[in-house]
Design an enzyme around this catalytic site. Structure first.
Site, PDB file in Angstrom:
ATOM      1  N   ASP A 303     -13.258  -9.612  -3.871  1.00 53.89           N
ATOM      2  CA  ASP A 303     -12.154  -9.982  -2.997  1.00 53.89           C
ATOM      3  C   ASP A 303     -12.751 -10.704  -1.783  1.00 53.89           C
ATOM      4  O   ASP A 303     -13.967 -10.777  -1.599  1.00 53.89           O
ATOM      5  CB  ASP A 303     -11.328  -8.748  -2.596  1.00 53.89           C
ATOM      6  CG  ASP A 303      -9.899  -9.132  -2.192  1.00 53.89           C
ATOM      7  OD1 ASP A 303      -9.696 -10.301  -1.806  1.00 53.89           O
ATOM      8  OD2 ASP A 303      -9.006  -8.276  -2.256  1.00 53.89           O
ATOM      9  N   GLU A 503      -0.704  -7.898   3.225  1.00 50.51           N
ATOM     10  CA  GLU A 503      -1.710  -6.842   3.285  1.00 50.51           C
ATOM     11  C   GLU A 503      -2.095  -6.505   4.733  1.00 50.51           C
ATOM     12  O   GLU A 503      -2.095  -7.369   5.593  1.00 50.51           O
ATOM     13  CB  GLU A 503      -2.958  -7.265   2.507  1.00 50.51           C
ATOM     14  CG  GLU A 503      -3.342  -8.681   2.768  1.00 50.51           C
ATOM     15  CD  GLU A 503      -4.570  -9.142   2.005  1.00 50.51           C
ATOM     16  OE1 GLU A 503      -5.485  -8.363   1.771  1.00 50.51           O
ATOM     17  OE2 GLU A 503      -4.595 -10.325   1.664  1.00 50.51           O
TER      18      GLU A 503
HETATM   19  C1  BGC Z   1      -6.466 -10.179  -1.100  1.00 54.77           C
HETATM   20  C2  BGC Z   1      -6.414 -10.655  -2.520  1.00 54.77           C
HETATM   21  C3  BGC Z   1      -6.351 -12.149  -2.565  1.00 54.77           C
HETATM   22  C4  BGC Z   1      -7.490 -12.742  -1.775  1.00 54.77           C
HETATM   23  C5  BGC Z   1      -7.504 -14.248  -1.756  1.00 54.77           C
HETATM   24  C6  BGC Z   1      -7.492 -10.897  -0.287  1.00 54.77           C
HETATM   25  O1  BGC Z   1      -7.389 -10.573   1.063  1.00 54.77           O
HETATM   26  O2  BGC Z   1      -6.727  -8.800  -1.085  1.00 54.77           O
HETATM   27  O3  BGC Z   1      -5.328 -10.078  -3.191  1.00 54.77           O
HETATM   28  O4  BGC Z   1      -6.386 -12.584  -3.879  1.00 54.77           O
HETATM   29  O5  BGC Z   1      -7.422 -12.282  -0.458  1.00 54.77           O
HETATM   30  O6  BGC Z   1      -6.513 -14.780  -0.995  1.00 54.77           O
HETATM   31  C1  BGC Z   2      -6.605 -15.296   4.118  1.00 55.41           C
HETATM   32  C2  BGC Z   2      -6.139 -14.480   2.957  1.00 55.41           C
HETATM   33  C3  BGC Z   2      -6.966 -13.270   2.890  1.00 55.41           C
HETATM   34  C4  BGC Z   2      -6.995 -12.541   4.228  1.00 55.41           C
HETATM   35  C5  BGC Z   2      -7.871 -11.355   4.144  1.00 55.41           C
HETATM   36  C6  BGC Z   2      -6.567 -14.499   5.383  1.00 55.41           C
HETATM   37  O1  BGC Z   2      -7.007 -15.255   6.453  1.00 55.41           O
HETATM   38  O2  BGC Z   2      -5.826 -16.419   4.221  1.00 55.41           O
HETATM   39  O3  BGC Z   2      -6.230 -15.174   1.767  1.00 55.41           O
HETATM   40  O4  BGC Z   2      -6.418 -12.469   1.902  1.00 55.41           O
HETATM   41  O5  BGC Z   2      -7.387 -13.380   5.249  1.00 55.41           O
HETATM   42  O6  BGC Z   2      -8.346 -10.913   5.358  1.00 55.41           O
END
Ligand code: BGC
Ligand code: BGC
Length: 612
Positions: A303, A503
């Protein structure tokens, strides 16, 4: 006579056996032939590759980290680029995206071995970062449909939209089994039941990848996040899943067993830990279980900057992660830094030269990646080819999404059979922050990482617009965001719910409706007009009081762009068929609550859903 019939039957059985067997072996021979041909090609390529070329294949760079120096794709033999949730090009239309994808491919084509890039993105409910895309309900709503065929269709439509922007790979489906509604990623899960997740996850993979992997519209799937992401204590994102191995395997593993059977070409590791051990360093689960016992032959991707969390020394993090079985590492720039991927390349090279990461591990990782690149026909896809963009956000795809919306709605209450509504009422009052709000319908992972309230994407229909589209010419549809001025209407439709989040940001200690939403409901209630509530949310919320106040109540989840599907059900063109994909708690202190619990007294049980 009897004997003759028996003989005849026997003959028939033999015939079926013979031809069936023939066809079967014929097919598997074909498959074996092509898979051994690919194995041969992979082995040939590996034998020609330098260590630098191999490490490049294992390096996946975020768009923002490479966009200003795309020549580094050639210089470092980079194997993959992704667009993170907020790593969008200057313009987010499909044409610009295609141009940029093609542009990157040229740099890979200039390398000695011309190994193509694989380009990845989070297309988790449609091709959601691209303007004008069809946005499907988030997984939690799809869970309510219980309809694997529909999910496969959605996967296919999404793949068609992805492939015309020159992208090969989607980080989907999320096959988390969400066990705690506080978790801000609950909506990325098909539900709390492993069986449901398993069935719908596999269907989604089949849809994305298609029947022939090397078809132009086949997109590599990525089952995520291995393992136990939905089981963390307190529903904390990236937290710790505390349970026995039996429980871990019973709840969180079935989805992966089926994802592998359905041919998922990639699997993403979870940020979370299992009993205090970070998944990104868990060699037992990644190598011994996933790759050996379950026989996963695709590749494993990390990830986003997740290996950085393994310890305080980046070089040690790399050693631990690669030796645990990670094949490709996802590398954005750390805040305020530049070129973190170059650091990765250099450190991994040192580790191999020092004997800390065996070359056999590197060869295994690269072989897995190359195998997928061959299987998906990336070596044959010409980067200059312009696919027609006609499928993008097409009517056909929007129809599938609209159908998914209809099937995802769960009717929780329908007092006095107030629903379905007549299309020829004199006046309908629509209220609530979510009524005219595509952004709220779509939720997180829409255009931006966290999503945004308001008019954020072109195309689609808000629920207010959908109601206006559906009623007779004589019906007066009025609207107030705060629920005032409902007096005199025949019925009020209140659309409230969660503001978009993704998230981490979406974790909640309190899932009651906002004060604003409660006020809106109270305003409508005090008008004396009968009303129904349509709840837009990524998970069950605490609605114990509001459900008593209202005459009818619908959980609409995060339906996406096609709000017309909501009106289709409100006005009875379609009956509600959705069933809860998770237990609905009465109060915060009931959470976590899941089917099979000892003292199970939810507001609505798993599987609940009324109809007309
Ligand atoms: C997320 C993933 C995602 C990745 C790429 C991460 O922060 O947990 O689900 O695929 O970012 O964007
Ligand atoms: C990104 C996401 C990633 C996230 C995780 C964001 O800045 O755009 O893809 O999942 O950071 O920390």
């Amino acid at each position: 006579m009897k004997c003759k019939t028996i003989l005849k039957a026997l003959y028939l059985i033999i015939l079926i056996f013979f031809f069936g067997g023939f066809i079967f072996t014929g097919n598997s021979r074909e498959n074996n032939k092509s898979s051994s041909a690919i194995e041969q090609k992979v082995a040939d390529l590996i034998s020609q590759m330098t260590l630098e070329e191999k490490i490049g294949q294992m390096t996946q760079v975020d768009y923002n980290a490479i966009k200003d120096n795309p020549e580094n794709i050639s210089k470092y033999f980079i194997g993959s680029i992704l667009w993170g949730g907020d790593s969008e090009p200057p313009k987010v239309d499909p044409q610009t995206w295609l141009k940029i994808s093609d542009g990157f491919r040229k740099y890979a084509a200039q390398t000695r071995l011309k190994i193509p890039l694989i380009l990845g993105i989070d297309a988790v409910h449609g091709h959601n970062n691209v303007d004008g895309a069809t946005i499907f309900p988030h997984n939690i709503g799809l869970g309510a449909t219980r309809n694997a065929k529909l999910i496969e269709k959605i996967g296919r439509a999404t793949a068609e939209e992805i492939s015309v922007t020159g992208i090969d790979w989607s980080f989907a489906p999320c096959i988390a089994v969400a066990r705690n509604e506080r978790w801000g990623r609950t909506y990325e899960s098909f539900g709390e039941d492993p069986e449901l997740v398993k069935t719908l996850g596999s269907a989604f993979i089949k849809g994305l990848q298609g029947n022939r992997y090397n078809d132009k519209t086949s997109v590599l799937a990525c089952a995520k996040h291995f393992l136990g992401d939905g089981g963390t204590q307190g529903g904390v994102d990236q937290g710790n899943t505390e349970c026995s191995k039996d429980e871990l395997f019973a709840i969180h593993m079935p989805g992966y067993v089926d994802a592998i059977k359905s041919g998922t070409g990639s699997i993403m590791i979870s940020y979370s830990s299992w009993n205090g051990v970070k998944m990104h360093g868990n060699k037992y689960l990644i190598t011994d279980v996933l790759k050996s016992e379950l026989g996963f032959k695709g590749f494993v991707v990390s990830d986003w900057a997740a290996i950085d969390q393994l310890g305080s020394d980046y070089k040690e993090d790399i050693e631990k992660a690669v030796n645990a079985g990670l094949d490709m590492i996802m590398i954005p720039n750390k805040p305020g830094q530049k070129n973190n991927y170059i650091q990765f390349v250099e450190l991994l090279k040192e580790l191999v030269n020092e004997g800390k990461v065996p070359i056999s591990r590197i060869d295994d990782a690269v072989s897995r990646i190359l195998k997928i690149k061959y299987e998906f026909g990336l070596f044959d896809r010409s980067y200059t080819e312009k696919e027609p963009l006609k499928n993008f956000g097409s009517k056909k795809h929007r129809e599938i999404a609209r159908d998914a919306v209809r099937q995802s709605l769960v009717l929780l209450k329908n007092e006095g059979k107030i629903l379905p509504l007549s299309k020829s009422l004199k006046r309908i009052h629509v209220a609530g922050a979510g009524a005219d709000n595509i952004g709220m319908q779509c939720g997180g992972w829409t255009i931006t990482w966290q999503g945004k309230s308001g008019n954020i994407i072109s195309g689609g229909t808000t629920i207010l617009q959908a109601i206006k589209n559906t009623v007779s010419k004589r019906t007066n549809v009025t609207y107030s965001a705060d629920g005032t001025n409902a007096e005199g209407a025949d019925i009020a439709v209140v659309v409230v719910g969660e503001e978009p989040y993704a998230e981490m940001v979406g974790d909640r200690k309190d899932l009651h409706l906002s004060d604003n939403d409660i006020n809106t409901i109270n305003n409508v209630k005090s008008s004396g007009v009968p009303f129904l509530v349509v709840l837009l949310s990524g998970r069950p919320m605490i609605i114990t009081d509001e459900i008593l106040k209202s005459n009818a109540f619908i959980a609409a989840w995060l339906p996406g762009t096609e709000g017309q599907g909501v009106a289709d059900v409100l006005f009875g063109d379609y009956k509600p068929t959705g069933k809860l994909p998770c237990s609905w708690p009465k109060s915060m202190d009931q959470i976590p609550i899941n089917i099979g619990d000892k003292n199970y007294e939810p507001l609505f049980p798993y599987g609940f859903g009324l109809s007309y």
